[in-house]
Design an enzyme around this catalytic site. Structure first.
Site, PDB file in Angstrom:
ATOM      1  N   ILE A  33      40.646  38.788  28.677  1.00  0.00           N
ATOM      2  CA  ILE A  33      39.386  38.513  29.370  1.00  0.00           C
ATOM      3  C   ILE A  33      38.638  39.816  29.723  1.00  0.00           C
ATOM      4  CG2 ILE A  33      40.131  38.492  31.797  1.00  0.00           C
ATOM      5  CD1 ILE A  33      38.796  35.751  32.060  1.00  0.00           C
ATOM      6  N   HIS A 101      54.056  40.903  28.061  1.00  0.00           N
ATOM      7  CA  HIS A 101      52.951  40.698  27.112  1.00  0.00           C
ATOM      8  C   HIS A 101      52.715  41.957  26.293  1.00  0.00           C
ATOM      9  CE1 HIS A 101      51.164  42.311  30.825  1.00  0.00           C
ATOM     10  NE2 HIS A 101      50.248  42.880  30.059  1.00  0.00           N
TER      11      HIS A 101
HETATM   12  P1  5GP Z   1      48.538  44.825  31.882  1.00  0.00           P
HETATM   13  O1  5GP Z   1      47.798  45.920  32.615  1.00  0.00           O
HETATM   14  O2  5GP Z   1      49.377  44.003  32.823  1.00  0.00           O
HETATM   15  O3  5GP Z   1      49.296  45.339  30.699  1.00  0.00           O
HETATM   16  O4  5GP Z   1      47.408  43.904  31.270  1.00  0.00           O
HETATM   17  C1  5GP Z   1      47.012  42.678  31.777  1.00  0.00           C
HETATM   18  C2  5GP Z   1      45.831  42.224  30.972  1.00  0.00           C
HETATM   19  O5  5GP Z   1      45.591  40.863  31.258  1.00  0.00           O
HETATM   20  C3  5GP Z   1      44.522  42.972  31.298  1.00  0.00           C
HETATM   21  O6  5GP Z   1      44.043  43.603  30.111  1.00  0.00           O
HETATM   22  C4  5GP Z   1      43.589  41.882  31.789  1.00  0.00           C
HETATM   23  O7  5GP Z   1      42.266  42.028  31.347  1.00  0.00           O
HETATM   24  C5  5GP Z   1      44.222  40.621  31.239  1.00  0.00           C
HETATM   25  N1  5GP Z   1      44.011  39.444  32.060  1.00  0.00           N
HETATM   26  C6  5GP Z   1      44.220  39.333  33.404  1.00  0.00           C
HETATM   27  N2  5GP Z   1      43.937  38.093  33.819  1.00  0.00           N
HETATM   28  C7  5GP Z   1      43.561  37.386  32.741  1.00  0.00           C
HETATM   29  C8  5GP Z   1      43.140  36.032  32.543  1.00  0.00           C
HETATM   30  O8  5GP Z   1      43.077  35.208  33.459  1.00  0.00           O
HETATM   31  N3  5GP Z   1      42.825  35.661  31.275  1.00  0.00           N
HETATM   32  C9  5GP Z   1      42.900  36.533  30.229  1.00  0.00           C
HETATM   33  N4  5GP Z   1      42.555  36.065  29.025  1.00  0.00           N
HETATM   34  N5  5GP Z   1      43.279  37.804  30.366  1.00  0.00           N
HETATM   35  C10 5GP Z   1      43.608  38.239  31.613  1.00  0.00           C
END
Ligand code: 5GP
Ligand code: ZN
Length: 138
Positions: A33, A101
Site C-alpha cells: 500500500i 514477509h
Molecule cells: P516492513 O517494514 O515491515 O518490512 O514492511 C511492511 C510493509 O507493509 C510496508 O512497506 C507497508 O507499506 C506495508 N503495509 C502496511 N500496512 C499495509 C496494508 O494494510 N496493506 C498493504 N497492502 N500493505 C501494507
C-alpha cells in the site's frame, strides 16, 4: 499461530482488503500500500510467523519456491531492469509489520533507490573472529 492485531493476518483472512496477485495454500502475494516503486509486492506466509527464523524449514522452502516465479512476473509486468527481494527482521532492521514477509521491489537503472550501501573494511583478524562466532551459533 496467529496474532489478533496483525494487519497481515487480517489480510490473509480477508478481514481487511488487499490488491492480491497470487495465493496458494502457503502464501499470499499482494501489492504494498506504500510502494517504493510501481509493482512493489509483498509475499506473506499465510501462517503468522514473526521472523524468518521462526518459520519452519518446510514452509520456508515452499515460500522460497514461489518467490522467483512471482518476482519474474512482477518485473516483467513493470518492464523492470531488475528487482530487490528484501526481508526485514526486527525493528532494528526496519520491520514494521511483525509477520514474515518478503518485499519484491521492481528496479530500473538510475532509479536511485537504495543508492547508499555503507560498506567498510574489517580491521585485521576481525573477519575470522566474527566467522567463528557465527559458526558457533549454527
Ligand atoms: P516492513 O517494514 O515491515 O518490512 O514492511 C511492511 C510493509 O507493509 C510496508 O512497506 C507497508 O507499506 C506495508 N503495509 C502496511 N500496512 C499495509 C496494508 O494494510 N496493506 C498493504 N497492502 N500493505 C501494507
Ligand atoms: Zn500475522
Amino acid at each position: 499461530m496467529s496474532s489478533d492485531d496483525c494487519i497481515f493476518c487480517k489480510i490473509v483472512t480477508g478481514q481487511i482488503p488487499a490488491t492480491k496477485i497470487y495465493e496458494d495454500e502457503v502464501i499470499l502475494a499482494f501489492l504494498d500500500i506504500g510502494p517504493v516503486s510501481d509493482g512493489h509486492t509483498l509475499v506473506v506466509s499465510r501462517k503468522h510467523f514473526e521472523r524468518l527464523h521462526d518459520c519452519p524449514e518446510q514452509f520456508l522452502g515452499q515460500i522460497s519456491s514461489s518467490l522467483g516465479k512471482i518476482a519474474k512476473a512482477v518485473a516483467s509486468a513493470m518492464d523492470s531492469d531488475g528487482y530487490n527481494v528484501l526481508c526485514n527482521n526486527g525493528k532494528a532492521a526496519g520491520q514494521l509489520v511483525d509477520h514474515l514477509h518478503f518485499h519484491i521491489i521492481p528496479r530500473n537503472t538510475g532509479d536511485g533507490l537504495f543508492d547508499r550501501w555503507p560498506a567498510y573494511k574489517y580491521e585485521q583478524g576481525k573477519i575470522d573472529e566474527i566467522a567463528a562466532k557465527i559458526r558457533e551459533n549454527l
